[in-house]
Design a protein around this motif. Structure first.
Motif, PDB file in Angstrom:
ATOM      1  N   MET A  13      -3.139  48.091  15.035  1.00 56.42           N
ATOM      2  CA  MET A  13      -2.784  49.478  14.732  1.00 56.42           C
ATOM      3  C   MET A  13      -1.304  49.590  14.369  1.00 56.42           C
ATOM      4  N   GLU A  14      -0.454  48.834  15.053  1.00 55.61           N
ATOM      5  CA  GLU A  14       0.978  48.852  14.739  1.00 55.61           C
ATOM      6  C   GLU A  14       1.228  48.313  13.333  1.00 55.61           C
ATOM      7  N   LYS A  15       0.512  47.246  12.968  1.00 60.63           N
ATOM      8  CA  LYS A  15       0.664  46.690  11.624  1.00 60.63           C
ATOM      9  C   LYS A  15       0.162  47.677  10.575  1.00 60.63           C
ATOM     10  N   LEU A  16      -0.919  48.383  10.896  1.00 62.70           N
ATOM     11  CA  LEU A  16      -1.458  49.372   9.971  1.00 62.70           C
ATOM     12  C   LEU A  16      -0.475  50.530   9.789  1.00 62.70           C
ATOM     13  N   LYS A  17       0.105  50.993  10.881  1.00 63.96           N
ATOM     14  CA  LYS A  17       1.101  52.067  10.796  1.00 63.96           C
ATOM     15  C   LYS A  17       2.304  51.633   9.974  1.00 63.96           C
ATOM     16  N   MET A  18       2.745  50.392  10.181  1.00 61.81           N
ATOM     17  CA  MET A  18       3.884  49.868   9.434  1.00 61.81           C
ATOM     18  C   MET A  18       3.563  49.776   7.943  1.00 61.81           C
ATOM     19  N   PHE A  19       2.342  49.349   7.643  1.00 59.51           N
ATOM     20  CA  PHE A  19       1.917  49.238   6.252  1.00 59.51           C
ATOM     21  C   PHE A  19       1.914  50.609   5.582  1.00 59.51           C
ATOM     22  N   VAL A  20       1.423  51.632   6.285  1.00 62.39           N
ATOM     23  CA  VAL A  20       1.373  52.979   5.714  1.00 62.39           C
ATOM     24  C   VAL A  20       2.780  53.511   5.482  1.00 62.39           C
ATOM     25  N   VAL A  21       3.697  53.214   6.388  1.00 55.78           N
ATOM     26  CA  VAL A  21       5.072  53.692   6.235  1.00 55.78           C
ATOM     27  C   VAL A  21       5.769  52.962   5.092  1.00 55.78           C
ATOM     28  N   GLN A  22       5.540  51.659   4.968  1.00 52.02           N
ATOM     29  CA  GLN A  22       6.225  50.876   3.946  1.00 52.02           C
ATOM     30  C   GLN A  22       5.604  51.053   2.564  1.00 52.02           C
ATOM     31  N   GLU A  23       4.301  51.184   2.490  1.00 53.76           N
ATOM     32  CA  GLU A  23       3.590  51.277   1.209  1.00 53.76           C
ATOM     33  C   GLU A  23       2.637  52.478   1.207  1.00 53.76           C
ATOM     34  N   PRO A  24       3.165  53.699   1.153  1.00 57.62           N
ATOM     35  CA  PRO A  24       2.285  54.864   1.240  1.00 57.62           C
ATOM     36  C   PRO A  24       1.351  55.019   0.042  1.00 57.62           C
ATOM     37  N   VAL A  25       1.788  54.621  -1.135  1.00 56.54           N
ATOM     38  CA  VAL A  25       0.946  54.762  -2.333  1.00 56.54           C
ATOM     39  C   VAL A  25      -0.228  53.789  -2.268  1.00 56.54           C
TER      40      VAL A  25
END
Length: 72
Positions: free
Chosen positions: A4-16
């Motif tokens: 979940m932390e990796k998923l949150k980080m991915f959404v923050v870094q690559e929102p598009v």
């Protein structure tokens, strides 16, 4: 919960990219679920096809003029 932390980080870094993945997921999910639901409904009667002489043909193609009104 490191996933979940990796998923949150991915959404923050690559929102598009994350939004594109979400849209693709919905696009794959809807036909797989909605189509069988629609097929399972029983239709009480079949809708009759209109006779070919009852169908009007649009000759205006969005121009506002009939093709016979054009003068060459």
């Amino acid at each position: 919960m490191p996933v979940m932390e990796k998923l949150k980080m991915f959404v923050v870094q690559e929102p598009v990219v994350a939004a594109s993945c979400l849209i693709a997921g919905v696009g794959l999910f809807l036909p797989a679920v909605v189509r069988p639901m629609l097929d399972s409904f029983e239709t009480s009667k079949q809708v009759p096809q209109p006779a070919s002489n009852d169908v009007s043909v649009n000759t205006d193609f969005g121009t506002g003029y009939l093709l016979t009104d054009l003068v060459w």
